[in-house]
Design a protein around this motif. Structure first.
Motif, mmCIF file in Angstrom:
data_model
loop_
_atom_site.group_PDB
_atom_site.id
_atom_site.type_symbol
_atom_site.label_atom_id
_atom_site.label_comp_id
_atom_site.label_asym_id
_atom_site.label_seq_id
_atom_site.Cartn_x
_atom_site.Cartn_y
_atom_site.Cartn_z
ATOM 1 N N VAL A 123 0.854 -1.182 0.000
ATOM 2 C CA VAL A 123 0.000 0.000 0.000
ATOM 3 C C VAL A 123 0.894 1.238 0.000
ATOM 4 N N ASP A 124 0.291 2.387 -0.302
ATOM 5 C CA ASP A 124 1.060 3.631 -0.261
ATOM 6 C C ASP A 124 1.642 3.843 1.132
ATOM 7 N N LEU A 125 2.815 4.419 1.182
ATOM 8 C CA LEU A 125 3.484 4.617 2.462
ATOM 9 C C LEU A 125 2.621 5.434 3.413
ATOM 10 N N GLU A 126 1.989 6.492 2.900
ATOM 11 C CA GLU A 126 1.162 7.313 3.769
ATOM 12 C C GLU A 126 -0.053 6.530 4.282
ATOM 13 N N ASP A 127 -0.639 5.696 3.412
ATOM 14 C CA ASP A 127 -1.761 4.867 3.859
ATOM 15 C C ASP A 127 -1.312 3.872 4.923
ATOM 16 N N ALA A 128 -0.117 3.294 4.745
ATOM 17 C CA ALA A 128 0.398 2.345 5.729
ATOM 18 C C ALA A 128 0.605 3.027 7.080
ATOM 19 N N ARG A 129 1.155 4.235 7.057
ATOM 20 C CA ARG A 129 1.355 4.960 8.310
ATOM 21 C C ARG A 129 0.030 5.324 8.965
ATOM 22 N N GLU A 130 -0.964 5.668 8.145
ATOM 23 C CA GLU A 130 -2.273 6.016 8.690
ATOM 24 C C GLU A 130 -2.935 4.794 9.325
ATOM 25 N N VAL A 131 -2.876 3.642 8.632
ATOM 26 C CA VAL A 131 -3.449 2.418 9.195
ATOM 27 C C VAL A 131 -2.708 2.012 10.461
ATOM 28 N N ASN A 132 -1.394 2.182 10.461
ATOM 29 C CA ASN A 132 -0.598 1.851 11.636
ATOM 30 C C ASN A 132 -1.037 2.685 12.834
ATOM 31 N N MET A 133 -1.164 3.997 12.618
ATOM 32 C CA MET A 133 -1.549 4.882 13.714
ATOM 33 C C MET A 133 -2.985 4.620 14.165
ATOM 34 N N THR A 134 -3.886 4.396 13.198
ATOM 35 C CA THR A 134 -5.278 4.119 13.552
ATOM 36 C C THR A 134 -5.402 2.837 14.349
ATOM 37 N N SER A 135 -4.676 1.817 13.936
ATOM 38 C CA SER A 135 -4.729 0.537 14.640
ATOM 39 C C SER A 135 -4.227 0.674 16.064
ATOM 40 N N ARG A 136 -3.168 1.428 16.249
ATOM 41 C CA ARG A 136 -2.631 1.612 17.603
ATOM 42 C C ARG A 136 -3.618 2.353 18.498
ATOM 43 N N LYS A 137 -4.254 3.399 17.957
ATOM 44 C CA LYS A 137 -5.212 4.157 18.756
ATOM 45 C C LYS A 137 -6.420 3.306 19.118
ATOM 46 N N ARG A 138 -6.945 2.568 18.139
ATOM 47 C CA ARG A 138 -8.125 1.766 18.408
ATOM 48 C C ARG A 138 -7.791 0.559 19.268
ATOM 49 N N LEU A 139 -6.553 0.111 19.218
ATOM 50 C CA LEU A 139 -6.125 -0.950 20.129
ATOM 51 C C LEU A 139 -6.220 -0.477 21.569
ATOM 52 N N GLN A 140 -5.707 0.722 21.849
ATOM 53 C CA GLN A 140 -5.775 1.246 23.212
ATOM 54 C C GLN A 140 -7.220 1.481 23.650
ATOM 55 N N SER A 141 -8.047 1.991 22.742
ATOM 56 C CA SER A 141 -9.456 2.207 23.083
ATOM 57 C C SER A 141 -10.157 0.883 23.362
ATOM 58 N N ALA A 142 -9.876 -0.134 22.540
ATOM 59 C CA ALA A 142 -10.508 -1.443 22.739
ATOM 60 C C ALA A 142 -10.073 -2.068 24.052
ATOM 61 N N LEU A 143 -8.794 -1.907 24.416
ATOM 62 C CA LEU A 143 -8.320 -2.463 25.676
ATOM 63 C C LEU A 143 -8.980 -1.781 26.864
ATOM 64 N N ARG A 144 -9.132 -0.457 26.796
ATOM 65 C CA ARG A 144 -9.796 0.247 27.900
ATOM 66 C C ARG A 144 -11.260 -0.162 28.011
ATOM 67 N N GLU A 145 -11.932 -0.263 26.880
ATOM 68 C CA GLU A 145 -13.337 -0.650 26.907
ATOM 69 C C GLU A 145 -13.499 -2.087 27.382
ATOM 70 N N ARG A 146 -12.597 -2.949 26.964
ATOM 71 C CA ARG A 146 -12.667 -4.357 27.367
ATOM 72 C C ARG A 146 -12.405 -4.497 28.860
ATOM 73 N N ALA A 147 -11.452 -3.707 29.382
ATOM 74 C CA ALA A 147 -11.185 -3.763 30.817
ATOM 75 C C ALA A 147 -12.373 -3.244 31.618
ATOM 76 N N ARG A 148 -13.077 -2.280 31.058
ATOM 77 C CA ARG A 148 -14.228 -1.734 31.766
ATOM 78 C C ARG A 148 -15.417 -2.681 31.747
ATOM 79 N N ASP A 149 -15.679 -3.289 30.596
ATOM 80 C CA ASP A 149 -16.839 -4.156 30.463
ATOM 81 C C ASP A 149 -16.553 -5.600 30.828
ATOM 82 N N ASP A 150 -15.253 -5.981 30.866
ATOM 83 C CA ASP A 150 -14.864 -7.357 31.142
ATOM 84 C C ASP A 150 -15.620 -8.316 30.222
ATOM 85 N N ASP A 151 -15.533 -8.064 28.925
ATOM 86 C CA ASP A 151 -16.252 -8.858 27.943
ATOM 87 C C ASP A 151 -15.260 -9.659 27.127
#
Length: 565
Positions: free
Chosen positions: A529-557
């Motif tokens: 993929v384009d380098l800029e797209d790869a960097r964007e997906v990388n950053m988005t994945s990292r942010k949503r990973l942290q959000s998912a972990l916080r939500e999962r810890a809160r809901d214990d699901d």
């Protein structure tokens, strides 16, 4: 502590007897070459002594092997000279796998393998126990494992609730003070009871039945999928097992001369040589083509038979929060797939299966998979594509993906790559023609005709989707794999660039989970993929990973549903 089935003593005696059989034989042969008094003629006497010593060791090993179920661990003690005791906590147990071969099924025996997360090796193996004992161990360990998980979740919820209570100010204390002072209670007229007070007191003091604590109710097993006879045949004839190639090569090396004679005889009606040492260039060419066709056909039929025997009577069900499966004709397997260990879900389909509208569903678990040393396990070997996609959506709650394709620059890269491969093939044929009677080597240039369609097919089967809760990666033509990865399962997201990718401004994004990588299952990767797209997906994945972990810890699901229906 319990012992294995008495027939295990016979098995261990024979096993160690043959293992120790060679020890005195080797010693006699080695020492006979050093010391004259020792003669190789002593071998017929030394061999039975070694066998008897090994058989005795096997019997002692049987009596020294013990196992037992405790409230918190599954204990195994083994060893004759070096004693080894293992306590396996239920929280680490991932699967209790039961295997039965043909002879074992006739004798009512089974092999119980206890697998733990974090590695592909068996933590403990019981060879052999009775079939009823194997089912009892499998059921009790699964229930106790579920109890450990429930206690852990309850403890985490209570701790989270306590933290929220401490952090929330008591805004209702003033109202309570106006209605009742501390220590004062509302008076109840004689002969009357306060609402629900007596009932609550009785329930608080009543002790639950003892058997309800020690013997929890057996989990209800719900059947989710059965592999029908038609689907089993389709799966057998439209899939290929690499193990069949190894089996054919092994047989060929064991009986090379008879197999070569068979190939020569088969090629004679088509113009092959009458004898391997007598023939022309044309007859040898015919022999080569006919032998290759025969080898491919034999390998394919062996793969069909292996797949049929492996997935015969495949059943997938649900017990509590685990998937449970049974399969096998000659060797029967049964085990479970813990939902909380599932790292990703992959839909697989090859060209034949895509042509008839079928696909399969695999899950990747953390560390162990009965299919191999890695973490791959088939949940649905083959079913209608729409049904498999519905299973995938119900299992992961993934939104319907809208795939993005790599830039067209990637297709040019594949065109150049396959052109280089074709050039290497032509050069190899030309080199062979210089040292053999092979003529018209230039016909090999026909491989260049396959370069454009190969590059196009690779390009059109690549895609990725970045959703709110999942990232979906599609790749592959001969074996197309569409992998759904929840963000909270991601371990690392890394960007990789080769020399050629840097020149074209492309990059590949590797999404790694805790599941083991096997020889045939590489880490899910978004290619070219384009380098800029790869960097964007990388950053988005990292942010949503942290959000998912916080939500999962809160809901214990768990984050994964176990309902396929």
């Amino acid at each position: 502590m319990n012992r294995l089935h008495p027939l295990s003593a016979v098995t261990y005696a024979i096993q160690y007897g043959f293992m120790w059989l060679w020890v005195p034989i080797v010693l006699v042969l080695v020492l006979g070459g050093i010391f004259d008094p020792i003669s190789p003629a002593w071998t017929p006497i030394a061999a039975p002594i070694g066998f008897l010593a090994g058989a005795a060791y096997g019997i002692v090993y049987y009596y020294r092997f013990e196992y037992g179920i405790t409230p918190d661990t599954f204990d195994v003690a083994s060893g004759v000279i070096a004693r080894r005791s293992r306590e396996i906590p239920y929280g680490r147990i991932q699967n209790v796998d039961v295997k039965q071969g043909v002879l074992q099924r006739l004798l009512g025996l089974a092999v119980v393998s206890i697998e733990t997360a974090g590695g592909g090796n068996t933590e403990a193996s019981l060879n052999f126990v009775s079939e009823s004992e194997a089912n009892r161990l499998q059921e009790q360990i699964r229930r106790r494992t579920a109890e450990v998980k429930d206690r852990r979740r309850k403890r985490d919820r209570d701790a989270a609730a306590g933290d929220r209570t401490e952090s929330t100010p008591d805004i209702s204390s003033g109202v309570e003070d106006e209605t009742a002072a501390p220590g004062d209670e509302a008076e109840t007229p004689p002969g009357e009871e306060g609402p629900e007070s007596t009932v609550l007191d009785e329930s608080a003091t009543e002790e639950p039945p003892q058997d309800r604590i020690t013997e929890p109710s057996r989990p209800r097993r719900q059947r989710l999928f059965d592999l029908e006879a038609r689907e089993l045949l389709l799966y057998s004839f439209t899939s290929f097992r690499p193990a069949a190639v190894a089996a054919v090569l092994f047989v060929f090396f064991l009986a090379t001369e008879p197999i070569v004679d068979l190939f020569v005889t088969t090629a004679q009606p088509f113009g092959g040589p009458a004898d391997l040492g007598e023939g022309t260039t044309t007859s040898y060419g015919i022999l080569t083509v006919v032998s290759a066709i025969n080898g491919i056909l034999i390998t394919y039929l062996l793969s069909v038979a292996y797949t049929f025997a492996t997935y015969y009577s495949f059943q997938l069900g649900r017990a509590d929060e685990d998937f449970v499966y049974e399969r096998g004709l000659l060797q029967r397997y049964s085990g479970s797939i813990p939902v909380e260990k599932v790292q990703s879900v992959t839909v697989t389909e090859n060209p034949l299966q895509r042509l008839i509208g079928y696909a399969g569903l695999w899950v990747e678990t953390a560390g162990y998979g009965p299919e191999s040393s890695g973490g791959s396990q088939s949940a649905v070997p083959l079913a209608k594509k729409g049904r498999v996609h519905q299973f995938t959506e119900n299992l992961t709650d993934v939104e319907t993906p809208t795939f993005r394709s790599p830039p067209t620059m990637a297709r040019r890269r594949y065109l150049a790559r396959y052109s280089l491969i074709a050039a290497v093939v032509v050069a190899a044929v030309f080199a062979i023609a210089q040292i053999t009677p092979l003529e018209r080597w230039y016909f090999a240039a026909v491989v260049f005709a396959a370069v454009p369609p190969a590059a196009h097919l690779k390009y059109v089967h690549l895609g990725y989707f970045v959703g709110d809760d999942h990232v979906v990666i599609r790749r592959g033509f001969w074996s197309r794999r569409t992998t759904v990865i929840p963000y909270y399962r991601i371990q690392t997201v890394s960007t990789q660039r080769s020399i050629f990718q840097r020149r074209l401004g492309l990059a590949s994004l590797v999404v790694d989970t805790a599941s083991s990588r096997t020889f045939f299952w590489a880490t899910p990767t978004i290619y070219d993929v384009d380098l800029e797209d790869a960097r964007e997906v990388n950053m988005t994945s990292r942010k949503r990973l942290q959000s998912a972990l916080r939500e999962r810890a809160r809901d214990d699901d768990l984050g994964l549903s176990v309902d396929f229906t």
